[in-house]
Motif scaffolding. Structure first.
Motif, PDB file in Angstrom:
ATOM      1  N   ILE A  31       0.828  -1.197   0.000  1.00  0.00           N
ATOM      2  CA  ILE A  31       0.000   0.000   0.000  1.00  0.00           C
ATOM      3  C   ILE A  31       0.868   1.254   0.000  1.00  0.00           C
ATOM      4  CG2 ILE A  31      -1.650   1.337   1.355  1.00  0.00           C
ATOM      5  CD1 ILE A  31      -2.889  -1.322   2.264  1.00  0.00           C
ATOM      6  N   GLY A  32       1.949   1.249   0.773  1.00  0.00           N
ATOM      7  CA  GLY A  32       2.801   2.421   0.852  1.00  0.00           C
ATOM      8  C   GLY A  32       3.411   2.798  -0.479  1.00  0.00           C
ATOM      9  N   LYS A  33       3.846   1.814  -1.237  1.00  0.00           N
ATOM     10  CA  LYS A  33       4.414   2.091  -2.554  1.00  0.00           C
ATOM     11  C   LYS A  33       3.360   2.679  -3.479  1.00  0.00           C
ATOM     12  CE  LYS A  33       6.862  -0.074  -6.439  1.00  0.00           C
ATOM     13  NZ  LYS A  33       7.472  -1.334  -6.939  1.00  0.00           N
ATOM     14  N   ALA A  34       2.160   2.120  -3.452  1.00  0.00           N
ATOM     15  CA  ALA A  34       1.083   2.649  -4.289  1.00  0.00           C
ATOM     16  C   ALA A  34       0.755   4.085  -3.903  1.00  0.00           C
ATOM     17  CB  ALA A  34      -0.158   1.760  -4.161  1.00  0.00           C
ATOM     18  N   ILE A  35       0.774   4.381  -2.610  1.00  0.00           N
ATOM     19  CA  ILE A  35       0.510   5.754  -2.149  1.00  0.00           C
ATOM     20  C   ILE A  35       1.578   6.702  -2.655  1.00  0.00           C
ATOM     21  CG2 ILE A  35       0.469   7.229  -0.104  1.00  0.00           C
ATOM     22  CD1 ILE A  35      -0.828   4.828   1.387  1.00  0.00           C
TER      23      ILE A  35
ATOM     24  N   ARG B 159      15.405  -1.275  -2.348  1.00  0.00           N
ATOM     25  CA  ARG B 159      14.024  -1.031  -2.770  1.00  0.00           C
ATOM     26  C   ARG B 159      13.716   0.462  -2.793  1.00  0.00           C
ATOM     27  NH1 ARG B 159       9.865  -5.186   0.076  1.00  0.00           N
ATOM     28  NH2 ARG B 159      10.591  -4.099   1.937  1.00  0.00           N
ATOM     29  N   GLY B 160      14.287   1.194  -1.833  1.00  0.00           N
ATOM     30  CA  GLY B 160      14.080   2.637  -1.820  1.00  0.00           C
ATOM     31  C   GLY B 160      14.669   3.301  -3.045  1.00  0.00           C
ATOM     32  N   ALA B 161      15.891   2.909  -3.398  1.00  0.00           N
ATOM     33  CA  ALA B 161      16.541   3.483  -4.581  1.00  0.00           C
ATOM     34  C   ALA B 161      15.774   3.140  -5.849  1.00  0.00           C
ATOM     35  CB  ALA B 161      17.977   2.976  -4.673  1.00  0.00           C
TER      36      ALA B 161
END
Length: 251
Positions: A22-26, A46-48
């Protein structure tokens, strides 16, 4: 399909737990609407990758890692995020176990990530929002806060705490131009739920009136609504996004 607009252009958003689910989609949705996004997570790679994905779409993002079980590290995240107009407290810990199998350390982790971390972030970031004339705070809650099940009491309690904080903060900061709301999802298909349920993942599609679990992008649309100008008269609300939930998950 996730919408694209310029409603949040010129705004900076901090999204915790932004590198998956959900956080990535947000984070992607906020960036597509023009916000510069500060991504929080624990995995540098993953952050990069997400920073690059957002940049490839024409957006702007940077990544800050922090351990939300550590109070000082949580405050460091707030400091490194800087002048934030939108806070999305999405990061969550869930260890679904019966009460007798939940030790003090597990209970404390739930409270630290799901309740204390947003508390500390709001305390650190809301004063700056006030000085700049306002802002928006959105918490990602859970149907577990209102829908008891035979397991997961610690998780449900930590999310219920976040929901009541939403109402307190809406009262405390509303006169300062800061709106505080929560979106409370039911079951959603994410990497986390796939790992939790494995070959039994289809059970998520049996728990609500829609006959299917949600998609992260659907929750992201609601978060963007609560973060943006279209919800200017919404404050202190807990919006249920559960497909019309009708039963708790089986044990």
């Amino acid at each position: 399909m996730t919408s694209t607009s310029t409603a949040l252009r010129g705004r900076t958003a901090l999204v915790t737990g932004a590198t998956s689910g959900i956080g990535k989609a947000i984070a992607l949705n906020l960036a597509r609407q023009g916000a510069e996004v500060v991504l929080h997570g624990r995995d540098q790679a993953r952050g990069a990758a997400l920073v690059k994905e957002i940049a490839a779409e024409g957006g702007a993002a940077r990544f800050v890692t922090a351990d939300l079980t550590d109070a000082e590290d949580t405050l460091r995240l707030a400091a490194e995020a800087g002048a934030v107009d939108i806070l999305v407290s999405n990061a969550g810990l869930y260890e679904f176990a019966p009460t007798a199998a939940t030790d003090a350390a597990s209970f404390d982790r739930h409270i630290a990530v799901n309740t204390r971390a947003p508390f500390l972030l709001v305390g650190a970031l809301a004063p700056g929002m006030t000085k700049r004339g306002g802002g928006a705070i959105v918490l990602v809650g859970s149907s577990a806060a209102r829908q008891p099940a035979p397991v997961g009491a610690a998780y449900g309690a930590s999310k219920a705490g976040a929901e009541i904080l939403t109402r307190y903060w809406a009262t405390e900061y509303g006169p300062c131009g800061i709106r505080v709301n929560t979106v409370s999802p039911g079951p959603v298909h994410t990497e986390g739920t796939q790992a939790m349920f494995g070959e039994h993942i289809a059970v998520l599609d049996t728990t609500n009136a829609r006959g299917r679990a949600g998609d992260p992008a659907e929750i992201a649309e609601i978060v963007s609504f609560l973060a943006g100008p279209a919800s200017s008269y919404v404050n202190g609300a807990v919006l249920f996004a559960d497909g019309g939930e009708r039963s708790a998950l089986p044990a």
